[in-house]
Scaffold this motif. Sequence first.
Motif, mmCIF file in Angstrom:
data_model
loop_
_atom_site.group_PDB
_atom_site.id
_atom_site.type_symbol
_atom_site.label_atom_id
_atom_site.label_comp_id
_atom_site.label_asym_id
_atom_site.label_seq_id
_atom_site.Cartn_x
_atom_site.Cartn_y
_atom_site.Cartn_z
ATOM 1 N N THR A 1 0.918 -1.125 0.023
ATOM 2 C CA THR A 1 -0.100 0.160 -0.034
ATOM 3 C C THR A 1 0.764 1.289 0.029
ATOM 4 O O THR A 1 0.477 2.103 -0.803
ATOM 5 C CB THR A 1 -0.964 -0.317 1.082
ATOM 6 O OG1 THR A 1 -1.664 -1.137 1.254
ATOM 7 C CG2 THR A 1 -1.835 1.302 1.134
ATOM 8 N N VAL A 2 1.918 1.208 0.976
ATOM 9 C CA VAL A 2 2.721 2.600 1.028
ATOM 10 C C VAL A 2 3.584 2.598 -0.373
ATOM 11 O O VAL A 2 3.798 3.502 -1.001
ATOM 12 C CB VAL A 2 3.729 2.360 2.254
ATOM 13 C CG1 VAL A 2 4.834 3.542 2.135
ATOM 14 C CG2 VAL A 2 2.845 2.300 3.427
ATOM 15 N N PRO B 1 1.747 7.541 -4.227
ATOM 16 C CA PRO B 1 2.540 8.592 -4.715
ATOM 17 C C PRO B 1 3.069 9.473 -3.575
ATOM 18 O O PRO B 1 4.120 10.196 -3.794
ATOM 19 C CB PRO B 1 1.504 9.425 -5.549
ATOM 20 C CG PRO B 1 0.470 8.414 -5.965
ATOM 21 C CD PRO B 1 0.453 7.601 -4.831
ATOM 22 N N ARG B 2 2.310 9.498 -2.439
ATOM 23 C CA ARG B 2 2.878 10.364 -1.298
ATOM 24 C C ARG B 2 4.154 9.753 -0.942
ATOM 25 O O ARG B 2 4.974 10.520 -0.160
ATOM 26 C CB ARG B 2 1.977 10.198 -0.064
ATOM 27 C CG ARG B 2 0.356 10.788 -0.447
ATOM 28 C CD ARG B 2 -0.478 10.673 0.580
ATOM 29 N NE ARG B 2 -2.001 11.146 0.159
ATOM 30 C CZ ARG B 2 -2.766 10.530 -0.143
ATOM 31 N NH1 ARG B 2 -2.499 9.208 -0.381
ATOM 32 N NH2 ARG B 2 -3.919 11.013 -0.396
ATOM 33 N N ALA B 3 4.580 8.655 -0.988
ATOM 34 C CA ALA B 3 5.855 7.736 -0.499
ATOM 35 C C ALA B 3 7.014 8.149 -1.618
ATOM 36 O O ALA B 3 8.127 7.983 -1.219
ATOM 37 C CB ALA B 3 5.684 6.380 -0.429
ATOM 38 N N GLY C 1 4.042 8.030 9.441
ATOM 39 C CA GLY C 1 3.011 7.843 9.022
ATOM 40 C C GLY C 1 2.122 6.540 9.288
ATOM 41 O O GLY C 1 2.787 5.839 10.041
ATOM 42 N N VAL C 2 0.989 6.279 8.984
ATOM 43 C CA VAL C 2 0.263 5.148 9.188
ATOM 44 C C VAL C 2 -0.565 4.691 8.062
ATOM 45 O O VAL C 2 -0.695 5.605 7.093
ATOM 46 C CB VAL C 2 -0.720 5.284 10.360
ATOM 47 C CG1 VAL C 2 0.038 5.692 11.814
ATOM 48 C CG2 VAL C 2 -1.523 6.585 10.228
ATOM 49 N N ASN D 1 -4.888 3.292 2.871
ATOM 50 C CA ASN D 1 -4.188 4.353 2.258
ATOM 51 C C ASN D 1 -3.212 4.606 3.296
ATOM 52 O O ASN D 1 -3.104 4.490 4.554
ATOM 53 C CB ASN D 1 -5.496 5.597 2.351
ATOM 54 C CG ASN D 1 -6.214 5.264 1.325
ATOM 55 O OD1 ASN D 1 -6.099 5.195 0.034
ATOM 56 N ND2 ASN D 1 -7.631 5.126 1.660
ATOM 57 N N LEU D 2 -2.157 5.308 2.508
ATOM 58 C CA LEU D 2 -0.989 5.974 3.530
ATOM 59 C C LEU D 2 -1.442 7.253 3.910
ATOM 60 O O LEU D 2 -1.799 7.910 2.933
ATOM 61 C CB LEU D 2 0.227 6.084 2.354
ATOM 62 C CG LEU D 2 1.298 6.856 3.172
ATOM 63 C CD1 LEU D 2 2.135 6.323 4.325
ATOM 64 C CD2 LEU D 2 2.491 6.929 2.027
#
Length: 342
Positions: free
Chosen positions: A142-143, A147-149, A188-189, A194-195
Amino acid sequence: MTEQHALPTVLVVSLGGTIAMTPSKEDDGAARPTLTAEDLLKAVPQLSNIHATVTTWTFANKPGASLSLDDLADLAEQLQAMDADGAFDGVVVTQGTDTLEETAYLLSLLYEGQAPLVVTGAMRASHLAGADGPANVLAAVTVAVSPRARGLGVLVVFNDQVFEAARIRKTHSTSTGAFAAPDTGPLGVVVEGNLRLLVTPAHKPLPLAACMTQPARVGLYVATLGDDGFLLAPLLEQVDGMVMATFGVGHVPDSWMPLLEGAAQRIPIVFASRTGGGSTLTGMYGFPGSEKTMLAAGLIGAGHLDAYKARILLTVLLRCGRDRDEIRRTFAPAGTTAEGRG
């Protein structure tokens, strides 16, 4: 006509470890690494809910304690090349937790790709009640696909928490919540698939990829009450660099100072706190054996880097042929301290 977009690709790489272990059929039933990366994915049917194509690669099948720096350097080099070719949008590395805090940091020094690289594992083997491997793989994928990662460097995902590779510590020998970041907490979690980022890393490792061509042996010595330094002296003669896991903010017995000062003229010596949290200091204390006297003797403070990661960084720098001044300059931002800046 609706435009069709290709699904992102996540590569799951297995190195072995508890997450890949099953009971031995040969003798005592004790767990040994046997599962492939493909086997790991079969235990996670929820992966079908993630909009991504997941591929596999069984790179090794070793306990975490048996992985070598060369194993990880080889892996990082190959992943770097694959990232440059656009072979994946994210990668997950599964491995044993015994050395996960060290290997994740090593990969962060050697892997320069923009695609997220996420490291995970398991505290309970697949045949045990409450095995945590499938949930950790699901969260890691998931992570990796988020795109946030992207651009955050190497991350560790465990127990639905996301950690920076430079800050992660294994704090318990058996708990499924064994991993923590004492100084920062999680970045984060993973919630409802979702991330959710809470913070972003303050520093990124300097690029050191593809340069570990020279041999180097780096020792790690832990300061303990009543140690007269008898065992430290011969060790300093046999290594190319040394990390001292010191008391508190960077303290050693005063009787060690002549030995350390002499050795620091020959090899780089880094001092870190043995506590696992907090930073070494630069001038709070000035007694013989304090951080101030060690810096004056030529030692290098590790700042917020713990002793295990300081050893990884020093080893990589020596294997890349960096001199003492370069080592000092690298440790300052890596440890988020002011030692040696300029």
